[in-house]
Design a protein around this motif. Sequence first.
Motif: not given
Length: 162
Positions: A41, A103-104, A106, A108, A139-142
């Motif tokens: 990514h 989560q999303c 991106y 990962t 990481c914006r999510c976890t």
Amino acid sequence: MDSELHDIVVFVNGTRYRRRVEARMLLSDFIRHDLLLAGTHVGCEHGVCGACTILFDGLPTRSCLMLAAQANGHDVTTVEGLAPSPGRLSLLQQTMHEQHGLQCGYCTPGILMSMTAFLAEHPSPTEAEVREALSGNLCRCTGYQHIVDAVLAAAFRGGTKA
Ligand code: FES
Ligand code: FES
């Protein structure tokens, strides 16, 4: 004005690719758009987020900070090359799944590449060492806790081997 072209040979996930690339083409764009390996990514394109991390001759490397021409004659591993065989996951991929380390998703692929290299060098890390190693991947999510748990679980179960 025509851009300078380079003939390159790159080994990606064990496959040899011969291509002609523009001098200015980023390695991340080459991997995604020329080789069609879109698992790598691209986020910031400034070397900050870590989403584009690959293994370059075995070392975790931000592919947005390299040119495709610089990869001539070198070995690249992308997230598509982590699984030991079709239908199977690497141990770290498996523990990321089990521990809900995404989560999303991106971030990962970059995290998988960074942490695969980290576990190869540090097979029994502490939580603090995992958090330090993760600091180069945003990481914006976890909130990171589940990623840390996944890395520690992979270490506990035997490092990065499948
Ligand atoms: S896209 Fe390469 S570090 Fe962010
Ligand atoms: S899971 Fe969304 S950025 Fe990490």
